[in-house]
Scaffold this motif. Structure first.
Motif, PDB file in Angstrom:
ATOM      1  N   LEU A  94     -27.163 -12.451  20.561  1.00 43.64           N
ATOM      2  CA  LEU A  94     -26.714 -12.993  21.846  1.00 43.64           C
ATOM      3  C   LEU A  94     -26.322 -14.463  21.727  1.00 43.64           C
ATOM      4  CD1 LEU A  94     -29.349 -11.349  24.220  1.00 43.64           C
ATOM      5  CD2 LEU A  94     -26.942 -10.707  23.957  1.00 43.64           C
ATOM      6  N   ALA A  95     -27.004 -15.187  20.845  1.00 43.46           N
ATOM      7  CA  ALA A  95     -26.699 -16.608  20.651  1.00 43.46           C
ATOM      8  C   ALA A  95     -25.490 -16.820  19.751  1.00 43.46           C
ATOM      9  CB  ALA A  95     -27.915 -17.319  20.058  1.00 43.46           C
ATOM     10  N   LYS A  96     -24.988 -15.746  19.156  1.00 47.74           N
ATOM     11  CA  LYS A  96     -23.829 -15.786  18.253  1.00 47.74           C
ATOM     12  C   LYS A  96     -24.121 -16.566  16.967  1.00 47.74           C
ATOM     13  CE  LYS A  96     -20.533 -15.373  22.091  1.00 47.74           C
ATOM     14  NZ  LYS A  96     -20.498 -13.899  21.982  1.00 47.74           N
ATOM     15  N   VAL A  97     -25.340 -16.362  16.458  1.00 51.86           N
ATOM     16  CA  VAL A  97     -25.695 -16.904  15.144  1.00 51.86           C
ATOM     17  C   VAL A  97     -24.757 -16.305  14.100  1.00 51.86           C
ATOM     18  CG1 VAL A  97     -27.478 -16.717  13.366  1.00 51.86           C
ATOM     19  CG2 VAL A  97     -28.101 -17.418  15.680  1.00 51.86           C
ATOM     20  N   ASP A  98     -24.373 -17.100  13.112  1.00 49.32           N
ATOM     21  CA  ASP A  98     -23.407 -16.634  12.107  1.00 49.32           C
ATOM     22  C   ASP A  98     -24.028 -15.716  11.066  1.00 49.32           C
ATOM     23  OD1 ASP A  98     -20.839 -18.246  12.740  1.00 49.32           O
ATOM     24  OD2 ASP A  98     -22.446 -19.732  12.825  1.00 49.32           O
ATOM     25  N   ALA A  99     -25.289 -15.959  10.722  1.00 47.28           N
ATOM     26  CA  ALA A  99     -25.923 -15.144   9.686  1.00 47.28           C
ATOM     27  C   ALA A  99     -27.442 -15.213   9.823  1.00 47.28           C
ATOM     28  CB  ALA A  99     -25.511 -15.611   8.290  1.00 47.28           C
ATOM     29  N   ILE A 100     -28.085 -14.204   9.277  1.00 45.76           N
ATOM     30  CA  ILE A 100     -29.536 -14.140   9.190  1.00 45.76           C
ATOM     31  C   ILE A 100     -29.929 -14.310   7.731  1.00 45.76           C
ATOM     32  CG2 ILE A 100     -31.566 -12.656   9.466  1.00 45.76           C
ATOM     33  CD1 ILE A 100     -30.364 -13.506  12.105  1.00 45.76           C
TER      34      ILE A 100
END
Length: 217
Positions: A94-100
């Protein structure tokens, strides 16, 4: 920390952001990406870190300045924490993080539910040879962060597999084996694999012929 883009071979700077202040400093100093954690399931639990509610604003700020955000979920995950891990992935989506950045294979099972997010093997996953990198590639992992104890030749061999590769060039360069060290648990009662390393490999030790090694505090 830098990573190697396998298409252009252009190094890019990835900086830690353990707090709002360090995030701003990294962005203003020209980092291409930052890595940061929420307040659980990350290997730097001693940092200030960010709450789930803060994450969207943090990512938006970084993206406004052309900086990517990688969320660290790179500890071993206990059975009781599986729901917590899934919740963290949903917050990241939801936060639009680019990668985990992850370590526990649990995330391989959860990954199909989050196609918008890239998945990177953390250095804690101990990818330390080209065969391990090739296996990660076949699993669909977007990038591997190599174990910190590799030589230049060993790094070159991994890069030849074609998997996107990240390496540490500065930072917490412990000389124990990445992701497999139990010294902190044995000697300090807290696990580096759970985000609470006591950093025993950065302390001075003494030894004599009649006793076990002793840590100098």
């Amino acid at each position: 920390m830098t990573y190697i883009n396998n298409e252009s071979c252009t190094p890019q700077l990835l900086a830690p952001a353990g707090s709002k202040e360090s995030l701003i400093a990294a962005v203003e100093s020209g980092a291409d990406a930052v890595y940061l954690g929420v307040r659980s399931l990350n290997a730097r639990r001693g940092a200030a870190n960010f709450s789930h509610d803060e994450l969207a604003d943090v990512v938006a700020y970084a993206h406004e300045h052309g900086v990517k955000v990688f969320l660290t979920l790179n500890t071993d995950v206990a059975t009781r924490e599986v729901g917590q891990a899934a919740r963290a992935l949903e917050v990241a989506r939801l936060a639009k993080v680019d990668a985990i950045l992850f370590t526990d294979p649990l995330f391989l099972a959860l990954r199909p539910f989050y196609p918008e997010v890239a998945f990177h093997f953390s250095t804690q996953a101990a990818i330390e040879n080209s065969a391990g990198a090739q296996a990660a590639k076949e699993l669909g992992i977007n990038r591997v962060v190599l174990a910190r104890e590799l030589s230049r030749d060993e790094i070159s061999a991994v890069i030849k597999t074609g998997v996107e590769t990240e390496i540490f060039t500065q930072g917490a360069l412990c000389f124990c084996i990445s992701g497999r060290c139990l010294l902190s648990s044995w000697g300090g009662g807290r696990s580096g694999n759970r985000g609470t390393c006591t950093s025993p490999c950065r302390a001075a030790w003494t030894h004599n012929d009649n006793a076990s090694p002793q840590r100098m505090l």
